[in-house]
Design an enzyme around this catalytic site. Structure first.
Site, mmCIF file in Angstrom:
data_model
loop_
_atom_site.group_PDB
_atom_site.id
_atom_site.type_symbol
_atom_site.label_atom_id
_atom_site.label_comp_id
_atom_site.label_asym_id
_atom_site.label_seq_id
_atom_site.Cartn_x
_atom_site.Cartn_y
_atom_site.Cartn_z
ATOM 1 N N ARG A 1 0.959 -1.352 -0.078
ATOM 2 C CA ARG A 1 -0.113 0.055 -0.021
ATOM 3 C C ARG A 1 0.974 1.185 0.092
ATOM 4 N NH1 ARG A 1 -3.136 -3.109 1.536
ATOM 5 N NH2 ARG A 1 -1.410 -4.043 2.525
ATOM 6 N N THR A 2 1.803 1.336 0.860
ATOM 7 C CA THR A 2 2.383 2.670 1.087
ATOM 8 C C THR A 2 3.382 2.629 -0.359
ATOM 9 O OG1 THR A 2 2.500 2.195 3.536
ATOM 10 C CG2 THR A 2 4.116 3.934 2.622
ATOM 11 N N LYS B 1 25.311 -4.111 -0.909
ATOM 12 C CA LYS B 1 26.805 -4.066 -0.905
ATOM 13 C C LYS B 1 27.462 -3.395 0.266
ATOM 14 C CE LYS B 1 26.489 -3.467 -5.851
ATOM 15 N NZ LYS B 1 26.587 -2.433 -6.966
ATOM 16 N N ARG C 1 11.187 4.016 3.428
ATOM 17 C CA ARG C 1 10.840 3.017 4.362
ATOM 18 C C ARG C 1 12.022 2.073 4.790
ATOM 19 N NH1 ARG C 1 5.665 -0.880 4.820
ATOM 20 N NH2 ARG C 1 4.901 1.160 5.374
ATOM 21 N N HIS D 1 5.015 6.162 11.660
ATOM 22 C CA HIS D 1 4.492 5.913 10.145
ATOM 23 C C HIS D 1 3.621 7.053 9.990
ATOM 24 C CE1 HIS D 1 3.250 4.073 6.547
ATOM 25 N NE2 HIS D 1 3.116 2.731 6.869
HETATM 26 C C1 NCD Z 1 1.460 -0.891 8.002
HETATM 27 C C2 NCD Z 1 2.834 -0.783 8.296
HETATM 28 O O1 NCD Z 1 3.606 -0.908 7.325
HETATM 29 O O2 NCD Z 1 3.220 -0.286 9.453
HETATM 30 N N1 NCD Z 1 1.014 -1.025 6.882
HETATM 31 C C3 NCD Z 1 0.929 0.209 6.014
HETATM 32 O O3 NCD Z 1 1.731 1.100 5.801
HETATM 33 N N2 NCD Z 1 -0.453 0.461 5.630
HETATM 34 C C4 NCD Z 1 0.837 -1.713 9.155
HETATM 35 C C5 NCD Z 1 1.456 -3.315 8.919
HETATM 36 O O4 NCD Z 1 2.126 -3.656 8.329
HETATM 37 O O5 NCD Z 1 0.599 -4.008 9.724
#
Ligand code: NCD
Length: 304
Positions: free
Chosen positions: A51-52, A80, A101, A129
């Site tokens: 999703r993100t 590396k 991320r 997040h």
């Molecule tokens: C979340 C995350 O990555 O923290 N997912 C997301 O970005 N929607 C929640 C999860 O992974 O449970």
């Protein structure tokens, strides 16, 4: 130049402006279709995501911009031995904005210090997040009409769930909010959060059984047990099905309670709940695109 590391990086007036912009994007998508012509977003994902990452890509593409990046540390030079600081210096030559991320808490902050372009924290370990929180706040504001005056239950993995930590941090700035933390003993919300709530005089309660508190909730934020942050498989297996939201439990809830979930879901919401009009988690994912579009425009200082 501005980065987004924590939801607190924007004050509540700035958040209101961001959500108003997201609302305008939702109503008039055509107006923004070329706002980012010629701009490039880099998505640097050292940890899995559907999703993100895709919602960032969708957001930039819907603004007319382009996207480059990697979705796996193994396919980047991290494998590396390159540091995040070096990687971001290079990415700064290739792109105008970066969403990162990383499994290590604080890694996007380290990157931001060396970056020549705005960096967005797209999730750092069990820490924060912020863009999920922007998504959650926009969803609540759009579907409930306000970001104040409600009781919110947060259920599941409150220890490792970064979405939970970010959302609580952001909500304490609004008035008349009560928290109900629903988790097994082992997955309770960290002490630094309950201490912060005590210091601010914000009401909260911690319970184990979801059924007991269902009738008092205006919002229920369900979460997945964060398998990847457990130290041993046995504990995960024991806790993973601790909560399963189903129609019987929904029958105990208010008629206008909303169920949110950052997704991905594993077993914690039974699919039978998906057809309940109070299930808002798929609509929430859609708001995630609008709010990321608004965020990209804001950080790039593009006015439409
Ligand atoms: C979340 C995350 O990555 O923290 N997912 C997301 O970005 N929607 C929640 C999860 O992974 O449970």
């Amino acid at each position: 130049m501005r980065h987004l590391m924590s939801p607190l990086d924007f004050n509540t007036q700035e958040l209101d402006r961001l959500f108003d912009l997201a609302g305008d994007i939702e109503r008039n998508p055509g107006k923004y279709a070329h706002a980012c012509d010629g701009r490039i977003l880099a998505t640097c994902f050292y940890e899995p995501s559907t999703r993100t990452r895709l919602s960032f890509e969708s957001a930039m593409t819907r603004l007319g911009g382009r996207v480059i990046g990697f979705s796996d540390a193994a396919s980047s030079s991290a494998s590396k031995g390159e540091s995040v600081s070096d990687t971001i210096r290079i990415i700064s030559c290739y792109a105008d904005i970066c969403a990162m991320r990383h499994p290590k808490e604080g890694a996007p902050m380290v990157a931001a210090e060396k970056s020549g372009i705005p960096v967005i924290n797209a999730g750092d370990g069990g820490h924060q997040h912020p863009t999920q929180t922007l998504t959650d706040l926009l969803t609540i504001r759009s579907l409930k009409g306000a970001l104040s005056g409600f009781t919110i239950g947060l259920c599941g993995d409150l220890k490792f769930g970064r979405t939970v930590h970010s959302l609580i941090n952001a909500l304490v700035r609004y008035s008349d909010i009560r928290f109900v933390f629903i988790s097994p003993e082992e997955l309770r919300v960290p002490d630094y959060i309950t201490e912060m709530l005590k210091a601010k005089g914000i009401p909260y309660e911690e319970v184990i059984r979801l059924e007991n508190v269902m009738p008092q909730l205006d919002l229920l934020y369900m979460t997945r047990v964060q398998k990847e942050r457990f130290f041993n498989e046995e504990d995960y297996v024991r806790l993973k099905d601790f909560y399963i939201l189903n129609s019987d439990k929904m029958a105990l809830a208010k008629k206008d309670m909303l169920v949110l979930h950052p997704l991905p879901r594993v077993n914690e919401i039974s699919v039978e709940v998906d057809n309940d009009p109070r299930a808002a988690y798929f609509r929430q994912a859609q708001y995630g695109v609008y709010v990321r579009m608004a965020l990209i425009l804001t950080l790039l200082e593009i006015q439409v």
